[in-house]
Design an enzyme around this catalytic site. Sequence first.
Site, PDB file in Angstrom:
ATOM      1  N   ALA A   1       0.844  -1.193   0.000  1.00 59.42           N
ATOM      2  CA  ALA A   1       0.000   0.000   0.000  1.00 59.42           C
ATOM      3  C   ALA A   1       0.883   1.249   0.000  1.00 59.42           C
ATOM      4  CB  ALA A   1      -0.952  -0.038   1.193  1.00 59.42           C
ATOM      5  N   CYS A   2       1.165   1.768   1.177  1.00 56.71           N
ATOM      6  CA  CYS A   2       1.857   3.054   1.272  1.00 56.71           C
ATOM      7  C   CYS A   2       3.309   3.012   0.802  1.00 56.71           C
ATOM      8  CB  CYS A   2       1.750   3.591   2.694  1.00 56.71           C
ATOM      9  SG  CYS A   2       0.015   3.872   3.150  1.00 56.71           S
TER      10      CYS A   2
END
Length: 190
Positions: free
Chosen positions: A115-116
């Site tokens: 994700a990030c």
Amino acid sequence: MTTLQNRPHTALLVIDVQIGVVAGAHRRDAVLSNINTLVARARSEGVPVVWVQHSDAELEVGSDPWQLVPELERSSGEPLVRKTYGDSFEDTDLEDVLAASGVGRLVVSGAQTDACIRSTIHGAFARGYDVTLVGDAHTTEDLSEWGAPTPDKVIGHTNMYWQYQSAPGRSATVDDTADVSFAPAGAVPA
């Protein structure tokens, strides 16, 4: 090699190493140990350490899950960038923080890989930064019950494909903690 003008310096980015983010993370303790090693080395070499902290409905500002993990200590002078999107640059002051220090190369660690971390390394690369992903200093949780690969495969795949990224005037590399250099890409060691 960065395409950013007058930005010869490197910074260590520590992304979302928060209690609620890494509670069930793959190899959590080993990854935190590696991040601690990177932070200590960066500080000893005078390299900026920039901390990123995510908030959303599950990570409410001020809540226990939102806090940085106690195993890592941010020094009071080190920037803290707060974000609400996966890409640490999106709607934050990260670019201003890095520009103020002349940073054109990022060494990236933290969570979550799928994700990030991925959003930020791609966002940085597209903005002209050289990006080194620290292969043994990022992690994610097990989302395989929802159809995702197991965390070891997510991490392995991210490390594999990142080393083959290319774009004019920029470099994308993957190094393990022991092999990370904070020198600008292409710099000749003293």
